[in-house]
Enzyme design. Sequence first.
Site, PDB file in Angstrom:
ATOM      1  N   ARG A  39     -66.697   0.279 -57.238  1.00 17.65           N
ATOM      2  CA  ARG A  39     -65.790   0.831 -58.238  1.00 17.65           C
ATOM      3  C   ARG A  39     -64.893  -0.257 -58.823  1.00 17.65           C
ATOM      4  NH1 ARG A  39     -61.661   4.075 -54.147  1.00 17.65           N
ATOM      5  NH2 ARG A  39     -60.241   2.331 -53.780  1.00 17.65           N
ATOM      6  N   ARG A  93     -59.629  12.871 -63.057  1.00 18.24           N
ATOM      7  CA  ARG A  93     -60.702  12.260 -63.847  1.00 18.24           C
ATOM      8  C   ARG A  93     -61.175  13.158 -64.977  1.00 18.24           C
ATOM      9  NH1 ARG A  93     -62.682   7.580 -62.982  1.00 18.24           N
ATOM     10  NH2 ARG A  93     -61.398   7.537 -61.122  1.00 18.24           N
ATOM     11  N   ASN A 109     -56.938   6.824 -63.599  1.00 12.83           N
ATOM     12  CA  ASN A 109     -58.364   7.109 -63.679  1.00 12.83           C
ATOM     13  C   ASN A 109     -58.892   6.722 -65.058  1.00 12.83           C
ATOM     14  OD1 ASN A 109     -58.868   8.329 -61.086  1.00 12.83           O
ATOM     15  ND2 ASN A 109     -57.758  10.131 -61.784  1.00 12.83           N
ATOM     16  N   ARG A 130     -34.965 -11.336 -74.236  1.00  8.20           N
ATOM     17  CA  ARG A 130     -33.956 -10.487 -74.893  1.00  8.20           C
ATOM     18  C   ARG A 130     -33.534  -9.345 -73.987  1.00  8.20           C
ATOM     19  NH1 ARG A 130     -35.523  -8.212 -80.409  1.00  8.20           N
ATOM     20  NH2 ARG A 130     -37.554  -7.947 -79.408  1.00  8.20           N
ATOM     21  N   HIS A 143     -49.234  -0.671 -74.556  1.00  6.67           N
ATOM     22  CA  HIS A 143     -48.643  -0.183 -73.305  1.00  6.67           C
ATOM     23  C   HIS A 143     -49.542  -0.473 -72.112  1.00  6.67           C
ATOM     24  CE1 HIS A 143     -45.255   1.661 -75.342  1.00  6.67           C
ATOM     25  NE2 HIS A 143     -46.102   2.176 -76.211  1.00  6.67           N
ATOM     26  N   LYS A 162     -27.654 -34.002 -49.935  1.00  7.94           N
ATOM     27  CA  LYS A 162     -26.642 -33.486 -49.001  1.00  7.94           C
ATOM     28  C   LYS A 162     -25.313 -34.198 -49.233  1.00  7.94           C
ATOM     29  CE  LYS A 162     -25.429 -33.125 -44.105  1.00  7.94           C
ATOM     30  NZ  LYS A 162     -25.895 -33.196 -42.699  1.00  7.94           N
TER      31      LYS A 162
END
Length: 527
Positions: free
Chosen positions: A523, A451, A431, A229, A289, A148
């Site tokens: 799932r 799906r 999916n 970059r 990707h 400070k």
Amino acid sequence: MTDSPNGEIGSRRPIKRALVSVYDKTDLLVVARALVEAGAEVVSTGSTAETIAEADLPVTPIEKVTGFPECLDGRVKTLHPMVHAGLLADLRLESHRDQIAELGVEPFDLLISNLYPFSAAVASGAAPEACIEQIDIGGPAMVRSSAKNHASVAVITSPEQYPELLRALAAGGFTLAERKALATAAFVHTATYDVAVASWMGSVVSDLSDGTGFPRWMGGTWQKVTGLRYGENPHQPAALYRSGDGARGLANAQQLHGKDMSYNNYVDADAARRSAGDFDEPAVAIIKHANPCGIAVGSDIAEAHRKAHACDPTSAYGGVIAANRPVSVEMAQQVAEIFTEVIIAPGYADGALEVLAAKKNLRILVVEPPRRGGVESRRIDGGLLLQLSDTVDADHDRAANWQLAAGQRASAETLADLEFAWKAVRGVKSNAILLARDGASVGVGMGQVNRVDSCRLAVQRAGGRAAGSVAASDAFFPFADGPEILSAAGVSAIVQPGGSVRDGDVIAAVQAAGATMYFTGARHFFH
């Protein structure tokens, strides 16, 4: 040159009096000796003062300044007006100079202080009481006071800043700009410390999660590692930050060779580590990707790579490869024949690095596979989502716990492929449909908005290899059309969560095709 009211000569403020109180004593004697040689008085505390005195360097014990002994096992030694008035006196102000002169307070020009190792104590698995003892009180108070009052005081919080201090001593002191930069670093230091303490207190000492496991308050700190970059596209600036808690991970990976990592390289490398790290046996994932174009296990890492690459050689061109074992020379030779952006592994066998480094632009990274489980987060506009990480170690990931829904019981070989496919599909964007055979993916359909399209894509990519393969679906089939496409391509067995209102139709379709189907009861969505 003329002296300013606060003691600055020219553009630098001389260091005439320094307070030194450090836990980490790395290079302590180097800076203490430099201060003494520069003519500064060194005031110090506890074991820091003892270390300096044992080196036959002059040091003023803090008790001589405060007139009060250190007490309560060292908890109280610097929390005193003679210390904090010396750190907080703004020497630009005549009123402050007059007050400290009247009170007999000598100002400090420099504070060197680093804090008790709280985070290290927590990481070591120490008991809560031991961790609490590593919560520093006096240190942060002094650091904040000095930061400070950077107009008059310079503050050093890490041995990494000692070279900067030595340069300043040689030059006659710190400039105001340098003190401002040090003050900023000091507040970052205490903020990081406070967040670590508050986060631990709210999850270990007192459960503030209302029984949910997610606390009412959560904080985090991040330190910039480097600029990139650009981001996903050239017009987007980007940078890499590292978690302030020192956790291991991709942001801490060591790059051994190649061009600088890009934003997209990091995203793909993270996905690759996720996929390869799900397996206990040697495994390789090839990502393009943020989606796998090949995942495989093998008797060794070279075999796993051959099998993963064979899934989709076209897409593997320019991909990112992750291995959960050190890269062997054999695997390195295989990778060297293929244009690859990044390879990431926990290590590289003798000779493997030399083979890979012959590829000038290949980015070669070293980092351990990710830990499974824990909590993961995702930023959304204005907020943060938290969830327990999905893993492949639960009961529903083992074939022994699956429900046979259609057809004959699968052979041990087919069950092994189904288990592999069920683990591998976790790394595929939903999916997700993944076809596999002999511990390797042979066709992947990912990221589709329905799906049935994912089924078509997986079959298309597998081609003739679909016949006799097995399939995993990350979520249930809402209609029978998906399994019909798989069965028509020759898929012999399917594993899926089950739970659709049309499970009966799906079961009937698989039965009619003479195939086998298992329900897992859970799932593996990955958005």
